[in-house]
Scaffold this motif. Sequence first.
Motif, mmCIF file in Angstrom:
data_model
loop_
_atom_site.group_PDB
_atom_site.id
_atom_site.type_symbol
_atom_site.label_atom_id
_atom_site.label_comp_id
_atom_site.label_asym_id
_atom_site.label_seq_id
_atom_site.Cartn_x
_atom_site.Cartn_y
_atom_site.Cartn_z
ATOM 1 N N GLY A 96 0.797 -1.219 0.000
ATOM 2 C CA GLY A 96 0.000 0.000 0.000
ATOM 3 C C GLY A 96 0.830 1.270 0.000
ATOM 4 N N SER A 97 1.867 1.325 0.829
ATOM 5 C CA SER A 97 2.668 2.547 0.947
ATOM 6 C C SER A 97 3.536 2.791 -0.282
ATOM 7 C CB SER A 97 3.560 2.471 2.194
ATOM 8 O OG SER A 97 2.780 2.484 3.365
ATOM 9 N N LEU A 98 4.093 1.731 -0.852
ATOM 10 C CA LEU A 98 4.934 1.905 -2.032
ATOM 11 C C LEU A 98 4.126 2.378 -3.231
ATOM 12 C CD1 LEU A 98 7.413 -1.130 -1.897
ATOM 13 C CD2 LEU A 98 7.687 1.165 -0.983
ATOM 14 N N MET A 99 2.836 2.073 -3.248
ATOM 15 C CA MET A 99 1.979 2.490 -4.351
ATOM 16 C C MET A 99 1.979 4.013 -4.515
ATOM 17 S SD MET A 99 -2.040 1.611 -5.112
ATOM 18 C CE MET A 99 -2.492 1.823 -3.406
ATOM 19 N N LEU A 100 2.098 4.744 -3.402
ATOM 20 C CA LEU A 100 2.015 6.204 -3.433
ATOM 21 C C LEU A 100 3.381 6.879 -3.453
ATOM 22 C CD1 LEU A 100 -0.771 6.562 -0.696
ATOM 23 C CD2 LEU A 100 -1.066 6.373 -3.175
ATOM 24 N N SER A 101 4.452 6.080 -3.510
ATOM 25 C CA SER A 101 5.796 6.654 -3.355
ATOM 26 C C SER A 101 6.205 7.556 -4.516
ATOM 27 C CB SER A 101 6.835 5.536 -3.175
ATOM 28 O OG SER A 101 6.802 4.651 -4.265
ATOM 29 N N PHE A 102 5.799 7.235 -5.747
ATOM 30 C CA PHE A 102 6.174 8.071 -6.886
ATOM 31 C C PHE A 102 5.545 9.454 -6.788
ATOM 32 C CE2 PHE A 102 6.704 4.049 -9.674
ATOM 33 C CZ PHE A 102 7.968 3.868 -9.166
ATOM 34 N N ILE A 127 1.180 1.244 -11.845
ATOM 35 C CA ILE A 127 -0.208 1.333 -12.336
ATOM 36 C C ILE A 127 -0.864 2.627 -11.851
ATOM 37 C CG2 ILE A 127 -2.492 0.246 -12.311
ATOM 38 C CD1 ILE A 127 -1.077 -2.445 -11.918
ATOM 39 N N TYR A 128 -0.658 2.962 -10.575
ATOM 40 C CA TYR A 128 -1.275 4.164 -10.001
ATOM 41 C C TYR A 128 -0.755 5.437 -10.647
ATOM 42 C CZ TYR A 128 -2.554 7.694 -6.528
ATOM 43 O OH TYR A 128 -3.049 8.820 -5.899
ATOM 44 N N SER A 129 0.498 5.424 -11.073
ATOM 45 C CA SER A 129 1.079 6.624 -11.683
ATOM 46 C C SER A 129 0.439 6.971 -13.019
ATOM 47 C CB SER A 129 2.595 6.458 -11.864
ATOM 48 O OG SER A 129 2.880 5.418 -12.784
ATOM 49 N N VAL A 130 -0.188 5.987 -13.663
ATOM 50 C CA VAL A 130 -0.841 6.248 -14.952
ATOM 51 C C VAL A 130 -2.359 6.041 -14.885
ATOM 52 C CG1 VAL A 130 1.202 5.667 -16.297
ATOM 53 C CG2 VAL A 130 -0.422 3.861 -15.723
ATOM 54 N N PHE A 131 -2.853 5.546 -13.732
ATOM 55 C CA PHE A 131 -4.284 5.268 -13.607
ATOM 56 C C PHE A 131 -4.676 5.468 -12.136
ATOM 57 C CE2 PHE A 131 -7.671 1.815 -13.250
ATOM 58 C CZ PHE A 131 -8.672 2.607 -13.823
ATOM 59 N N LYS A 132 -5.091 6.691 -11.781
ATOM 60 C CA LYS A 132 -5.297 7.083 -10.388
ATOM 61 C C LYS A 132 -6.416 6.299 -9.700
ATOM 62 C CE LYS A 132 -2.052 10.068 -10.585
ATOM 63 N NZ LYS A 132 -0.745 9.685 -10.016
ATOM 64 N N THR A 133 -7.374 5.801 -10.444
ATOM 65 C CA THR A 133 -8.466 5.039 -9.846
ATOM 66 C C THR A 133 -7.985 3.712 -9.283
ATOM 67 O OG1 THR A 133 -9.893 6.028 -11.541
ATOM 68 C CG2 THR A 133 -10.839 4.245 -10.265
ATOM 69 N N TRP A 134 -6.759 3.319 -9.632
ATOM 70 C CA TRP A 134 -6.228 2.036 -9.177
ATOM 71 C C TRP A 134 -6.185 1.932 -7.655
ATOM 72 C CZ3 TRP A 134 -5.866 -2.622 -10.720
ATOM 73 C CH2 TRP A 134 -5.025 -3.535 -10.077
ATOM 74 N N GLN A 175 -8.379 2.948 -5.427
ATOM 75 C CA GLN A 175 -9.663 2.467 -4.939
ATOM 76 C C GLN A 175 -9.899 1.006 -5.322
ATOM 77 O OE1 GLN A 175 -9.352 5.615 -6.439
ATOM 78 N NE2 GLN A 175 -9.346 6.492 -4.369
ATOM 79 N N ILE A 176 -9.470 0.646 -6.528
ATOM 80 C CA ILE A 176 -9.629 -0.748 -6.976
ATOM 81 C C ILE A 176 -8.781 -1.679 -6.113
ATOM 82 C CG2 ILE A 176 -9.241 -2.337 -8.898
ATOM 83 C CD1 ILE A 176 -9.826 -0.004 -10.796
ATOM 84 N N TYR A 198 -10.057 -5.058 -3.907
ATOM 85 C CA TYR A 198 -9.677 -6.462 -4.126
ATOM 86 C C TYR A 198 -8.746 -6.990 -3.037
ATOM 87 C CZ TYR A 198 -4.857 -5.830 -5.924
ATOM 88 O OH TYR A 198 -3.521 -5.553 -6.052
ATOM 89 N N SER A 199 -8.036 -6.086 -2.327
ATOM 90 C CA SER A 199 -7.111 -6.556 -1.293
ATOM 91 C C SER A 199 -7.778 -6.725 0.072
ATOM 92 C CB SER A 199 -5.931 -5.585 -1.152
ATOM 93 O OG SER A 199 -6.362 -4.319 -0.685
ATOM 94 N N ARG A 200 -8.971 -6.157 0.241
ATOM 95 C CA ARG A 200 -9.660 -6.248 1.529
ATOM 96 C C ARG A 200 -9.949 -7.691 1.949
ATOM 97 N NH1 ARG A 200 -14.035 -1.988 1.351
ATOM 98 N NH2 ARG A 200 -12.179 -0.687 1.197
ATOM 99 N N PRO A 201 -10.398 -8.558 1.039
ATOM 100 C CA PRO A 201 -10.662 -9.951 1.450
ATOM 101 C C PRO A 201 -9.405 -10.721 1.865
ATOM 102 C CG PRO A 201 -11.799 -9.425 -0.605
ATOM 103 C CD PRO A 201 -10.853 -8.311 -0.331
ATOM 104 N N LEU A 202 -8.228 -10.216 1.508
ATOM 105 C CA LEU A 202 -6.995 -10.929 1.858
ATOM 106 C C LEU A 202 -6.863 -11.123 3.360
ATOM 107 C CD1 LEU A 202 -4.234 -9.435 -0.491
ATOM 108 C CD2 LEU A 202 -5.359 -11.658 -0.646
#
Length: 256
Positions: free
Chosen positions: A81-87, A163-170, A172-173, A177-181
Motif C-alpha cells: 500500500g505505501s509503495l503504491m504512493l511513493s512516486f 499502475i497508479y502513476s498512470v491510472f489514479k483510480t487504481w 480504490q480498486i 480487491y485486497s480487503r478480502p486478503l
Amino acid sequence: MEHVLITQGRVIGALILRETRTTFGASQLGYLWAILNPAIGIAVLTAIFTTIGHPPPFGSSLALFFATGFLTFELYKKLSGSLMLSFDANKPLMLFPLVQATDVLIARALLIVATYILVMVLFYTGLIILDLASLPAHPDQVFQAIVATSLLGIGMGTTNAVIYSVFKTWKQIEEIYSRPLFFMSAIFYIPDNFPTEIVSVLSWNPVLHLVEWMREGYYPNYNSSVLSKPYVLSVAFVLLLIGFAGERLYRKKRIG
C-alpha cells in the motif's frame, strides 16, 4: 562503479531520513505509535477470541498464533500500500539528477521492513517474557519468511506504484480487491482444517503461504501441507520484474 554505488547509497540514506520524518513526524511518539499499532491490533483480536472462549487453533497461546499471522500480513500490506504512493509523494525529488524512482522505492521499503522487524522482535520478546511463547524453533525459517514477505510486498507495491502513476483510480480498486486478503490469509485459522475444495481456492493467495511459512518457522511441530515456497517466491519475482520493468517503461511519462 564504486563511486556510483557510494553516491546512490548516500542518496538512499538521505531519503530514508526524509521518509522517517515525513511518515512519523519530528517527535519520537510518531515512531512509537507505528510500533504500538500492530501490537494493539493483535491484543484486540486476542481479547475478542478469549472473551468468546475460542481456543488457539494451534499451540497454547492465542497471542502467538495471531502474531505469526497478523504481523506477517501487515508487513506485506504496508509495503504494497505505501509503495503504491511513493512516486507521487516524492515527485519533486525525482527532478534532481541523483534521485531515481527506484531510490525512493528502496528507501521507503527499507524503512517499512526495518520498522516491522523491530515490531516483531519487541512483540515476540514480550510474549516470551510473559511466558506466552518460546523462542522460534527454526530462526532461519522465520528470517526467510520475513525476506519472502518483504519481496512479495515490494513487488506488489512497485507494480501498484506503476499502475497508479498512470491510472489514479487504481488506489480504490486495489483497496477493494485486497480487503478480502485479511480473511483469506490464515490469520485466524489453519488452512489444513478446511475441506480440500476450500484449500485449493485459498492456496492461490500468496500471503497465506507466507503466514504458513512463518508458523512453520516459529512452531517446533507445525507442518503445513498447503505451503509452497517456490510458488510464493515465483509470484514475488514476477511482480518485482513487472514493477521495475514498468517503472523504467513509464518513467518519462510519469515525471512529465
